[in-house]
Design an enzyme around this catalytic site. Structure first.
Site, PDB file in Angstrom:
ATOM      1  CD1 TRP A 101      -2.802   1.542   0.678  1.00 27.71           C
ATOM      2  CD2 TRP A 101      -1.439   2.328   2.148  1.00 27.71           C
ATOM      3  NE1 TRP A 101      -3.428   2.861   1.261  1.00 27.71           N
ATOM      4  CE2 TRP A 101      -2.525   3.337   2.043  1.00 27.71           C
ATOM      5  CE3 TRP A 101      -0.267   2.750   3.117  1.00 27.71           C
ATOM      6  CZ2 TRP A 101      -2.392   4.482   2.686  1.00 27.71           C
ATOM      7  CZ3 TRP A 101      -0.550   3.829   3.803  1.00 27.71           C
ATOM      8  CH2 TRP A 101      -1.540   4.821   3.540  1.00 27.71           C
ATOM      9  CG  HIS A 102       3.175   2.244   3.035  1.00 32.39           C
ATOM     10  ND1 HIS A 102       2.671   1.368   3.882  1.00 32.39           N
ATOM     11  CD2 HIS A 102       3.074   3.672   4.029  1.00 32.39           C
ATOM     12  CE1 HIS A 102       2.150   1.898   5.227  1.00 32.39           C
ATOM     13  NE2 HIS A 102       2.410   3.107   5.119  1.00 32.39           N
ATOM     14  N   GLY A 103       3.845   1.399  -1.270  1.00 26.04           N
ATOM     15  CA  GLY A 103       4.648   1.651  -2.686  1.00 26.04           C
ATOM     16  C   GLY A 103       4.885   0.414  -3.150  1.00 26.04           C
ATOM     17  CG  PHE A 148       2.958   6.661   1.194  1.00 22.18           C
ATOM     18  CD1 PHE A 148       3.809   5.795   0.425  1.00 22.18           C
ATOM     19  CD2 PHE A 148       3.336   7.214   2.493  1.00 22.18           C
ATOM     20  CE1 PHE A 148       5.232   5.575   0.843  1.00 22.18           C
ATOM     21  CE2 PHE A 148       4.701   6.909   2.963  1.00 22.18           C
ATOM     22  CZ  PHE A 148       5.673   6.456   2.097  1.00 22.18           C
TER      23      PHE A 148
END
Length: 368
Positions: free
Chosen positions: A204-206, A368
């Protein structure tokens, strides 16, 4: 690949709404109210991740009128958040950026300065943004959920995720971990669900291997913690538990921050190379002192982090004091009462923050 700003935040809001609609857990709302929920600007760019049950009922006639208490509290919270971001986080960004992105190598001291600077930069940056979002929302009589609860006081990794980015943890629990089965079946399935949840949380963050590794490490730590609870009767000393938890978090943030494997390896190698010290001339007294214990320190005069930001050690020490000994924002909100003391406190935080604003800086969670 260019993506819309903050796509992960407003996507999660709508995923939750769609899933709950499918399960018939939502009420009927008109389209304009729904659009307001999705685009409510204080939290749109970097959270907190709001749930429709928390937000939509607040868009009513009652909240359309000026509320003196909410307005005062909003200014108070906003001032704290601005101070966190501008006065603390942006100062810590200097040694963190130098250590991760500029320095070709790091010795023991500077590697720890680098990691700790980023650990506290990330916290004060993100919690500062959250405070500002909560404060601005209160000006409009809207109460956003608490997103941080002194996470660096955590004594276990489970406790940390109950305190850090609480709205993300709640989403991962309710819409990934529990639907996969949670802890309802065997221990193996529970461990599997924890790993899947946190690997997806890392993604989800990258979309990078560093984020997958970061999420996997936290998932594995939660598996170890759960197994320890089930199979061991040993209870760690409070300070030892905090020390282990904090250092695990600090070390794993290295993967979260590093742009590539080489950068992460550089910092981690320096953090655990106990034979590699280097100091400038003014710290020669330290080299002389440690040499008596057969610890050799290389005296160098090159540009190192201690010289990049001469007060970095002071900022790190103050950060420890603030996160461990002072009340957090949510505790201040609960005990808030409008008085001349709170007015002076707000004005002081706001004024000092304005004095420190001397360049453009983005919030880390914009990424994000």
């Amino acid at each position: 690949m260019a993506l819309p700003l903050a796509i992960s935040f407003f996507t999660f809001q709508q995923i939750a709404y769609l899933v709950d609609s499918y399960k018939e857990k939502t009420k009927e709302y008109d389209f304009l109210t729904y659009v307001l929920f999705v685009t409510f600007f204080p939290q749109l760019i970097a959270g907190p991740i709001v749930h429709h049950k928390q937000m939509l009922p607040q868009f009513n006639e009652k909240n359309r009128f000026f509320n003196n208490k909410n307005f005062s509290l909003g200014l108070f919270v906003f001032s704290i958040g601005l101070f966190k971001k501008v006065v603390i986080a942006d100062k810590l960004a200097v040694p963190a950026t130098y250590g991760f992105d500029v320095a070709e190598s790091l010795d023991l001291v500077n590697a720890w300065f680098t990691s700790l600077s980023y650990t506290f930069q990330l916290y004060f940056d993100f919690s500062g943004y959250t405070d500002m979002a909560i404060g601005i929302a209160l000006l409009f009589n809207i109460k956003l959920p608490v997103n941080f609860n002194s996470p660096y006081k955590a004594l276990t990794i489970q406790d940390f995720w109950r305190r850090w980015h609480i709205t993300l943890s709640t989403f991962l629990r309710d819409y990934i971990y529990i639907p996969f089965g949670g802890s309802r079946k065997s221990n193996f399935n529970t461990y599997r669900n924890l790993m899947i949840t946190f690997i997806l949380g890392g993604l989800w963050h990258g979309a990078g291997w560093n984020f997958i590794l970061w999420g996997g490490l936290h998932g594995f730590a939660l598996v170890i913690h759960r197994a320890w609870q089930l199979h061991s009767n040993i209870k760690l000393n409070k300070w030892l538990a905090w020390f282990i938890t904090f250092n695990f978090i600090n070390i794993t943030w290295v993967f979260f921050r590093a742009k590539d494997w080489d950068s992460a390896r550089k910092v981690l190698q320096g953090m655990f190379d106990f034979t590699n010290f280097s100091v400038t001339e003014k710290y020669q007294w330290l080299a002389d002192f440690l040499s008596a214990y057969d610890i050799v320190i290389n005296r160098v005069n090159e540009y190192i982090i201690v010289e990049v930001e001469s007060n970095v050690a002071v900022y790190i020490l103050l950060s420890f004091i603030l996160v461990l000994l002072f009340r957090n924002t949510s505790e201040r909100i609960e005990n808030f009462s409008f008085s001349w003391q709170t007015s002076v406190y707000s004005a002081l935080c706001f004024s000092v923050a304005l004095l420190f604003i001397n360049k453009n800086s983005e919030f880390l969670y914009f990424n994000f």
